[in-house]
Enzyme design. Structure first.
Site, PDB file in Angstrom:
ATOM      1  N   GLN A  69       2.042 -10.136   3.980  1.00  0.00           N
ATOM      2  CA  GLN A  69       2.176  -9.986   5.311  1.00  0.00           C
ATOM      3  C   GLN A  69       2.811  -8.338   5.725  1.00  0.00           C
ATOM      4  O   GLN A  69       3.116  -7.775   4.667  1.00  0.00           O
ATOM      5  CB  GLN A  69       3.455 -10.870   5.730  1.00  0.00           C
ATOM      6  CG  GLN A  69       3.222 -12.286   5.578  1.00  0.00           C
ATOM      7  CD  GLN A  69       4.400 -13.174   5.991  1.00  0.00           C
ATOM      8  OE1 GLN A  69       5.434 -12.747   5.844  1.00  0.00           O
ATOM      9  NE2 GLN A  69       4.143 -14.405   6.573  1.00  0.00           N
ATOM     10  N   LYS A 125      -5.074   2.813  -0.143  1.00  0.00           N
ATOM     11  CA  LYS A 125      -4.580   3.522  -1.507  1.00  0.00           C
ATOM     12  C   LYS A 125      -5.841   3.190  -2.394  1.00  0.00           C
ATOM     13  O   LYS A 125      -6.422   1.859  -2.292  1.00  0.00           O
ATOM     14  CB  LYS A 125      -3.358   2.932  -1.997  1.00  0.00           C
ATOM     15  CG  LYS A 125      -3.027   3.428  -3.278  1.00  0.00           C
ATOM     16  CD  LYS A 125      -1.795   2.766  -3.925  1.00  0.00           C
ATOM     17  CE  LYS A 125      -1.465   3.170  -5.426  1.00  0.00           C
ATOM     18  NZ  LYS A 125      -0.086   2.489  -5.964  1.00  0.00           N
ATOM     19  N   GLU A 137       0.240 -21.659   1.130  1.00  0.00           N
ATOM     20  CA  GLU A 137       0.467 -21.888   2.545  1.00  0.00           C
ATOM     21  C   GLU A 137      -0.715 -23.123   2.932  1.00  0.00           C
ATOM     22  O   GLU A 137      -0.240 -24.080   3.899  1.00  0.00           O
ATOM     23  CB  GLU A 137       0.337 -20.995   3.361  1.00  0.00           C
ATOM     24  CG  GLU A 137       0.565 -21.195   5.060  1.00  0.00           C
ATOM     25  CD  GLU A 137       0.483 -19.610   5.723  1.00  0.00           C
ATOM     26  OE1 GLU A 137       1.181 -19.600   6.464  1.00  0.00           O
ATOM     27  OE2 GLU A 137      -0.492 -19.004   5.338  1.00  0.00           O
ATOM     28  N   ARG A 184      -6.199   4.046  -6.465  1.00  0.00           N
ATOM     29  CA  ARG A 184      -5.859   4.763  -7.659  1.00  0.00           C
ATOM     30  C   ARG A 184      -7.111   5.218  -8.294  1.00  0.00           C
ATOM     31  O   ARG A 184      -6.939   6.041  -9.185  1.00  0.00           O
ATOM     32  CB  ARG A 184      -5.058   3.707  -8.739  1.00  0.00           C
ATOM     33  CG  ARG A 184      -4.163   4.444  -9.485  1.00  0.00           C
ATOM     34  CD  ARG A 184      -3.442   3.661 -10.388  1.00  0.00           C
ATOM     35  NE  ARG A 184      -2.640   2.576  -9.955  1.00  0.00           N
ATOM     36  CZ  ARG A 184      -1.432   2.734  -9.817  1.00  0.00           C
ATOM     37  NH1 ARG A 184      -0.733   3.823 -10.016  1.00  0.00           N
ATOM     38  NH2 ARG A 184      -0.699   1.517  -9.050  1.00  0.00           N
ATOM     39  N   THR A 205      -6.885 -14.535   4.951  1.00  0.00           N
ATOM     40  CA  THR A 205      -7.356 -15.645   4.290  1.00  0.00           C
ATOM     41  C   THR A 205      -8.819 -15.703   4.039  1.00  0.00           C
ATOM     42  O   THR A 205      -9.401 -16.224   3.081  1.00  0.00           O
ATOM     43  CB  THR A 205      -6.617 -16.792   4.748  1.00  0.00           C
ATOM     44  OG1 THR A 205      -5.386 -16.598   4.537  1.00  0.00           O
ATOM     45  CG2 THR A 205      -7.029 -17.790   3.838  1.00  0.00           C
ATOM     46  N   GLU A 251       8.847  -6.191   3.206  1.00  0.00           N
ATOM     47  CA  GLU A 251       9.693  -6.353   2.110  1.00  0.00           C
ATOM     48  C   GLU A 251       8.951  -5.497   0.856  1.00  0.00           C
ATOM     49  O   GLU A 251       9.050  -5.866  -0.049  1.00  0.00           O
ATOM     50  CB  GLU A 251       9.945  -7.616   1.598  1.00  0.00           C
ATOM     51  CG  GLU A 251      10.776  -8.537   2.920  1.00  0.00           C
ATOM     52  CD  GLU A 251      10.637  -9.845   2.641  1.00  0.00           C
ATOM     53  OE1 GLU A 251      11.542 -10.649   2.996  1.00  0.00           O
ATOM     54  OE2 GLU A 251       9.732 -10.340   1.893  1.00  0.00           O
ATOM     55  N   GLY A 300       9.376  -2.673  -0.975  1.00  0.00           N
ATOM     56  CA  GLY A 300       9.823  -2.213  -2.285  1.00  0.00           C
ATOM     57  C   GLY A 300       8.916  -1.398  -3.039  1.00  0.00           C
ATOM     58  O   GLY A 300       8.693  -0.513  -2.786  1.00  0.00           O
TER      59      GLY A 300
END
Length: 443
Positions: free
Chosen positions: A354, A411, A237, A413, A213, A374, A376
């Site tokens: 996270q 990463k 948050e 691009r 943060t 998570e 995905g």
């Protein structure tokens, strides 16, 4: 009959035939679809093709007539020559081409609004969509018109090529800094990523306690200070007062613990007052809206003038219309929409995320892309992925650099990846580039 002006369309085409250099001015305002009559639209498209092919000086009646006959724009040479000649004859002054183009743009926008109204009436009559869905659709399409985009169909590459050549010209011109990616304030990071590039989705991830943060707020201040553009910060948050307190600590170099306790001496109050004036003059907007959706965020950001970057802290606290027990699907839906929003608003989005707890179970606790919680499609949608890692946090007895944080570009691009060292000053919640970098173990 839809709004249009046949005479104005003729004047634009005639102006280009009179002075081929005026096509560059026309392309700053209109595209071929702005012409209502198909014959005019095809003639302008032909001229754009010649312009992008570095043939702008060859645009005259004979050359255009020859190309137009090959493409079937005119049925005969006599008809074509007669019409092209009439276009030139009716132009009062080629110097007024920008005024003619603005009239065409106005007519084109009116036609697009008429199409939206017609489609809305059809959808309302059908009764298959909710009012909210229709509102979102109408708002999106009207916004596209404001941005000069036509989302009705495919765009010919020659139209795209004209924009690309103009962008390259801007990047190589005297004002190139205005068109490059926004500088982060960390020169070594900018050397790898090229800065915060428009339309990029940048993921910043770390385990708790690594200062993600604070790093994001440091970036926000640096970007708005260097670019003079607006930065929007969404904290799902922390409260806005907590965010402002952290920024004050960084800017005034006052211990963040003292800000929480209020135990400040006279000198610190003076520095805080001066820094508060500096921060208040910056183009930074804060929001503490929890559970916000991408659609709600986009509606707010469209109204922000001179938007330069968006910071979201953090991904897993965002809400989504997609209701599913599978959090991977929900998070994937959010990141995909955020990437589309970055492209639509043409600004970089810095999205905090996270990491999974599996990091803690490894010997080498440096994050990897598979550690994204998570995950995905996070890895797929992101243009740049950054990780923060402080070895002292895990190896206090062995680590020789307690204030050193590694920023891992996992990463990119646009180019290379790598790791840079930053100095972390927890007292002031501040990151800074190290003067001399040493070799950092690869993640």
């Amino acid at each position: 009959m839809m709004p249009h002006s046949n005479e104005t369309e003729q004047c634009v085409l005639g102006s280009i035939l009179l002075d081929p250099n005026t096509i560059a001015k026309a392309l700053d305002i209109i595209r071929p679809e702005a012409f209502y009559l198909e014959q005019h639209r095809e003639l302008f498209r032909l001229m754009v093709t010649m312009f992008t092919g570095a043939q702008s000086q060859e645009i005259d009646i004979i050359v255009v007539l020859n190309e137009a006959l090959q493409q079937g724009i005119f049925e005969s040479a006599a008809e074509g020559k007669r019409y092209l000649t009439s276009l030139i004859e009716m132009v009062p002054s080629a110097d007024n081409i920008e005024s003619y183009c603005r009239i065409l743009a106005e007519k084109y926008s009116a036609r697009m609004l008429a199409e939206i109204a017609r489609d809305l009436l059809k959808e309302i009559s059908a009764g298959t969509q909710t009012a909210q869905t229709l509102l979102d659709s109408a708002e999106q399409r009207i916004y596209d018109i404001r941005q000069g985009r036509n989302m009705q169909g495919l765009t010919p590459i020659l139209d795209v090529m004209a924009n690309t050549l103009r962008n390259l010209n801007n990047l190589s011109g005297p004002e190139r800094e205005k068109y490059l990616g926004a500088k982060t304030g960390f020169s070594d990071l900018d050397a790898i990523t090229g800065g915060m590039t428009n339309s990029d989705l940048v993921i910043l991830a770390a385990r708790p306690g690594m200062g993600k943060t604070s790093f994001a707020l440091n970036l926000a201040i640096n970007v708005t200070r260097r670019s003079q553009r607006t930065v929007a910060v969404y904290s799902l948050e922390m409260s806005m007062e907590q965010l402002a307190s952290r920024m004050l600590s960084t800017e005034a170099l006052v211990d963040s613990h003292k800000l929480r306790t209020g135990r400040l001496d006279t000198k610190e109050w003076c520095r805080l007052s001066a820094s508060a004036d500096v921060l208040a003059g910056m183009n930074i907007y804060l929001s503490e809206a929890s559970g916000i959706t991408v659609s709600q965020m986009k509606a707010q950001l469209r109204r922000v003038k001179n938007l330069g970057m968006v910071v979201i802290d953090y991904l897993q606290l965002m809400d989504a219309p997609l209701k599913s027990e599978n959090r991977v699907l929900v998070i994937s839906d959010i990141t995909r929409k955020l990437k589309l929003m970055a492209k639509e608003l043409n600004v970089p989005i810095l999205l905090l995320s996270q990491l999974n707890r599996t990091v803690e179970s490894r010997t080498d606790k440096r994050p990897m892309m598979s550690d994204l919680r998570e995950s995905g499609s996070i890895e797929q949608d992101a243009d740049i992925i950054l990780f923060l890692y402080n070895d002292y946090y895990y190896n206090r007895e062995k680590s020789q650099a307690p204030n050193t944080t590694e920023c891992i570009v996992a990463k990119n691009r646009h180019g290379e990846t790598g790791t840079i060292r930053l100095t972390w000053d927890a007292q002031y919640t501040r990151f800074s580039s190290q003067a001399k970098e040493e070799e950092v173990p690869s993640s």
